[in-house]
Design a protein around this motif. Sequence first.
Motif, mmCIF file in Angstrom:
data_model
loop_
_atom_site.group_PDB
_atom_site.id
_atom_site.type_symbol
_atom_site.label_atom_id
_atom_site.label_comp_id
_atom_site.label_asym_id
_atom_site.label_seq_id
_atom_site.Cartn_x
_atom_site.Cartn_y
_atom_site.Cartn_z
ATOM 1 N N HIS A 199 0.846 -1.203 0.000
ATOM 2 C CA HIS A 199 0.000 0.000 0.000
ATOM 3 C C HIS A 199 0.877 1.246 0.000
ATOM 4 O O HIS A 199 0.621 2.198 -0.730
ATOM 5 C CB HIS A 199 -0.923 0.008 1.215
ATOM 6 N N GLU A 200 1.900 1.216 0.825
ATOM 7 C CA GLU A 200 2.910 2.275 0.861
ATOM 8 C C GLU A 200 4.272 1.620 1.012
ATOM 9 O O GLU A 200 4.468 0.828 1.927
ATOM 10 C CB GLU A 200 2.678 3.236 2.033
ATOM 11 N N PRO A 201 5.228 1.889 0.113
ATOM 12 C CA PRO A 201 6.573 1.327 0.287
ATOM 13 C C PRO A 201 7.168 1.755 1.619
ATOM 14 O O PRO A 201 6.828 2.814 2.160
ATOM 15 C CB PRO A 201 7.359 1.936 -0.895
ATOM 16 N N LYS A 202 8.049 0.950 2.166
ATOM 17 C CA LYS A 202 8.644 1.265 3.457
ATOM 18 C C LYS A 202 9.523 2.508 3.400
ATOM 19 O O LYS A 202 9.779 3.135 4.421
ATOM 20 C CB LYS A 202 9.453 0.060 3.956
ATOM 21 N N SER A 203 9.985 2.818 2.219
ATOM 22 C CA SER A 203 10.773 4.034 2.014
ATOM 23 C C SER A 203 10.676 4.435 0.550
ATOM 24 O O SER A 203 10.514 3.584 -0.324
ATOM 25 C CB SER A 203 12.245 3.799 2.392
ATOM 26 N N ARG A 204 10.776 5.735 0.274
ATOM 27 C CA ARG A 204 10.772 6.192 -1.120
ATOM 28 C C ARG A 204 12.007 5.704 -1.880
ATOM 29 O O ARG A 204 12.035 5.707 -3.104
ATOM 30 C CB ARG A 204 10.700 7.716 -1.157
ATOM 31 N N LEU A 205 13.015 5.274 -1.137
ATOM 32 C CA LEU A 205 14.230 4.771 -1.776
ATOM 33 C C LEU A 205 13.968 3.485 -2.558
ATOM 34 O O LEU A 205 14.713 3.139 -3.468
ATOM 35 C CB LEU A 205 15.312 4.517 -0.727
ATOM 36 N N TYR A 206 12.880 2.761 -2.215
ATOM 37 C CA TYR A 206 12.595 1.492 -2.876
ATOM 38 C C TYR A 206 11.975 1.670 -4.254
ATOM 39 O O TYR A 206 12.037 0.783 -5.080
ATOM 40 C CB TYR A 206 11.664 0.638 -1.999
ATOM 41 N N SER A 207 11.355 2.819 -4.524
ATOM 42 C CA SER A 207 10.771 3.119 -5.851
ATOM 43 C C SER A 207 9.869 1.990 -6.336
ATOM 44 O O SER A 207 10.034 1.460 -7.441
ATOM 45 C CB SER A 207 11.889 3.378 -6.879
ATOM 46 N N LEU A 208 8.899 1.620 -5.503
ATOM 47 C CA LEU A 208 7.970 0.550 -5.855
ATOM 48 C C LEU A 208 6.593 1.125 -6.138
ATOM 49 O O LEU A 208 6.181 2.129 -5.557
ATOM 50 C CB LEU A 208 7.866 -0.460 -4.710
ATOM 51 N N ALA A 209 5.897 0.501 -7.062
ATOM 52 C CA ALA A 209 4.547 0.937 -7.401
ATOM 53 C C ALA A 209 3.570 0.452 -6.340
ATOM 54 O O ALA A 209 3.653 -0.685 -5.882
ATOM 55 C CB ALA A 209 4.151 0.405 -8.775
ATOM 56 N N LYS A 210 2.631 1.319 -5.959
ATOM 57 C CA LYS A 210 1.612 0.917 -5.003
ATOM 58 C C LYS A 210 0.702 -0.138 -5.627
ATOM 59 O O LYS A 210 0.396 -0.087 -6.812
ATOM 60 C CB LYS A 210 0.785 2.130 -4.579
ATOM 61 N N GLY A 211 0.288 -1.073 -4.804
ATOM 62 C CA GLY A 211 -0.628 -2.107 -5.274
ATOM 63 C C GLY A 211 0.044 -3.379 -5.740
ATOM 64 O O GLY A 211 -0.629 -4.384 -5.973
ATOM 65 N N GLU A 212 1.365 -3.352 -5.892
ATOM 66 C CA GLU A 212 2.080 -4.577 -6.271
ATOM 67 C C GLU A 212 2.139 -5.532 -5.077
ATOM 68 O O GLU A 212 2.132 -5.109 -3.921
ATOM 69 C CB GLU A 212 3.505 -4.250 -6.730
ATOM 70 N N THR A 213 2.193 -6.814 -5.372
ATOM 71 C CA THR A 213 2.343 -7.809 -4.317
ATOM 72 C C THR A 213 3.810 -8.175 -4.147
ATOM 73 O O THR A 213 4.637 -7.901 -5.028
ATOM 74 C CB THR A 213 1.534 -9.080 -4.636
ATOM 75 N N ILE A 214 4.116 -8.796 -3.029
ATOM 76 C CA ILE A 214 5.481 -9.252 -2.780
ATOM 77 C C ILE A 214 5.918 -10.234 -3.863
ATOM 78 O O ILE A 214 7.067 -10.193 -4.339
ATOM 79 C CB ILE A 214 5.582 -9.927 -1.401
ATOM 80 N N SER A 215 5.019 -11.115 -4.283
ATOM 81 C CA SER A 215 5.372 -12.102 -5.316
ATOM 82 C C SER A 215 5.696 -11.422 -6.634
ATOM 83 O O SER A 215 6.609 -11.849 -7.362
ATOM 84 C CB SER A 215 4.230 -13.100 -5.507
ATOM 85 N N GLN A 216 4.975 -10.351 -6.988
ATOM 86 C CA GLN A 216 5.273 -9.622 -8.225
ATOM 87 C C GLN A 216 6.637 -8.956 -8.150
ATOM 88 O O GLN A 216 7.383 -8.948 -9.140
ATOM 89 C CB GLN A 216 4.183 -8.577 -8.478
ATOM 90 N N ILE A 217 6.979 -8.425 -7.019
ATOM 91 C CA ILE A 217 8.290 -7.797 -6.834
ATOM 92 C C ILE A 217 9.400 -8.825 -6.958
ATOM 93 O O ILE A 217 10.436 -8.582 -7.606
ATOM 94 C CB ILE A 217 8.364 -7.089 -5.460
ATOM 95 N N GLU A 218 9.183 -10.001 -6.367
ATOM 96 C CA GLU A 218 10.180 -11.074 -6.448
ATOM 97 C C GLU A 218 10.380 -11.517 -7.903
ATOM 98 O O GLU A 218 11.508 -11.793 -8.339
ATOM 99 C CB GLU A 218 9.750 -12.255 -5.584
ATOM 100 N N LYS A 219 9.304 -11.624 -8.661
ATOM 101 C CA LYS A 219 9.402 -12.023 -10.066
ATOM 102 C C LYS A 219 10.199 -11.006 -10.865
ATOM 103 O O LYS A 219 11.008 -11.346 -11.727
ATOM 104 C CB LYS A 219 8.011 -12.192 -10.670
ATOM 105 N N GLN A 220 9.982 -9.730 -10.588
ATOM 106 C CA GLN A 220 10.711 -8.674 -11.285
ATOM 107 C C GLN A 220 12.207 -8.750 -11.000
ATOM 108 O O GLN A 220 13.047 -8.510 -11.869
ATOM 109 C CB GLN A 220 10.176 -7.310 -10.886
ATOM 110 N N LYS A 221 12.545 -9.116 -9.754
ATOM 111 C CA LYS A 221 13.957 -9.242 -9.391
ATOM 112 C C LYS A 221 14.621 -10.394 -10.132
ATOM 113 O O LYS A 221 15.806 -10.333 -10.469
ATOM 114 C CB LYS A 221 14.087 -9.470 -7.889
ATOM 115 N N ASN A 222 13.872 -11.469 -10.381
ATOM 116 C CA ASN A 222 14.425 -12.667 -11.006
ATOM 117 C C ASN A 222 14.461 -12.589 -12.529
ATOM 118 O O ASN A 222 15.022 -13.462 -13.183
ATOM 119 C CB ASN A 222 13.625 -13.901 -10.562
ATOM 120 N N GLU A 223 13.805 -11.583 -13.104
ATOM 121 C CA GLU A 223 13.769 -11.481 -14.568
ATOM 122 C C GLU A 223 15.052 -10.840 -15.106
ATOM 123 O O GLU A 223 15.697 -10.065 -14.452
ATOM 124 C CB GLU A 223 12.552 -10.638 -14.986
#
Length: 430
Positions: free
Chosen positions: A406-430
């Motif tokens: 809902h809100e990234p833990k810090s603006r340094l992470y530059s993550l889109a709101k609404g993404e799930t942890i699994s989606q973030i993990e997939k992006q890291k592995n691509e």
Amino acid sequence: MTTIDKYKALFLTLIKWILLGSIIGLVVGTTTAFLLNTNDLLGSYREKNFWLIAFLPFGGILIGYLYMYHGKESGNHSSEGNNLVIEGVRGKARVLKRLGPLVYIGTFITILFGGSTGREGAAIQMGGSVAQTFNQFFKIGTIDKKILLMSGISSGFGAAFGTPITGTIFGMEMAAIGKVKSEAFIPCLVSSFVGHYVTVKIWGIKHEKFLIDSVPSLSISSFSKVLLLAVIFSFISVLYCQLRHGIQRESERILRKNHIFRAFIGGLIIAILTYFIGNQDYNGRGLHMLEESFNQDVPHFAFLGKLIFTAITLGMGFVGGEAIPLFYIGATLGNSLTDYFHLPLSFMAALGLIATFCAGANTPISAFTLALEMFQGKGLEFFFVACVTSYIFSGHHSLWPSQTIHEPKSRLYSLAKGETISQIEKQKNE
């Protein structure tokens, strides 16, 4: 709508949530008492009969069969466990009514034959299952369905650990990182407290007591140590999450999601490791080692043994909870670090328990209230700092990949709101 009509609607809504929350708390409190008593009996029986470990692979076959053929609907597997409940809260999936009975059976099999697991997963999923039954019976609207599911989560957690305040907050905080769904406050509060008191007062459940003998004085030195320790505990929690989900991901890929074969192999690995070690310190819930970590020295690498056993058990398809294993990992690691940080042993164990759970669950408010309830408010300043620190330093990793940002833990992470942890993990592995 007149002012009188508004107050009337508010009053009726309040009555509705109190009644529904009370009924859910009554049912979930009763089923949780059954869960806790049965787990104790099965765990004690296994500890006295070491040979039962050899049957863990065959228990895995049974669990795999149940979930492959009775735990799916519209492409969704009940084996997703707490993730399925979270997706139900988000409106992305339908929680199955049979989810609760399935996870109870699976948890009993896992504990009886020596898999490493906890209990809150079964209690939460039973809460979700009961809430879904109410949703269908009373034909509740979409928004109210989500609120009722959150109350099911609250009642399950509050009843499982004897922490009704934490249960209340946990149901509202679990689904999304950076958001507490306050619209569910009343039903979560009622169901958590009713579930807790039904479990304790009606069914006579006695929860484990973890006592802090002493806390360090408030000083810059003490706070500096707590900050560093919280970072260490957050990293060990991330290690567990990555290993556990990595095992699940790779085993599903290699074995083509054959849950029967996955669980059989996982059970075989745990059985071999147990016979190689020669004791059951890392099997089941491990409550004896958890309790010992508060009052005496435990093996220095006990935390690592539990981490590996639990990651394999749950990553290969067995079921249960992850809070108790995280409590064990954090408390025993804190115990092992006592000599290096020169802080009281029981305080170190308590700090590890709370900070490791906080980092894995991404629920800093719930973790802090858990510390208040578990340890009678001792060292609250240190626990507050530890929860905030471990929450931030754990990054966007989680026990439950379905958690949304809902809100990234810090603006340094530059993550889109609404993404799930699994989606973030997939992006890291691509």
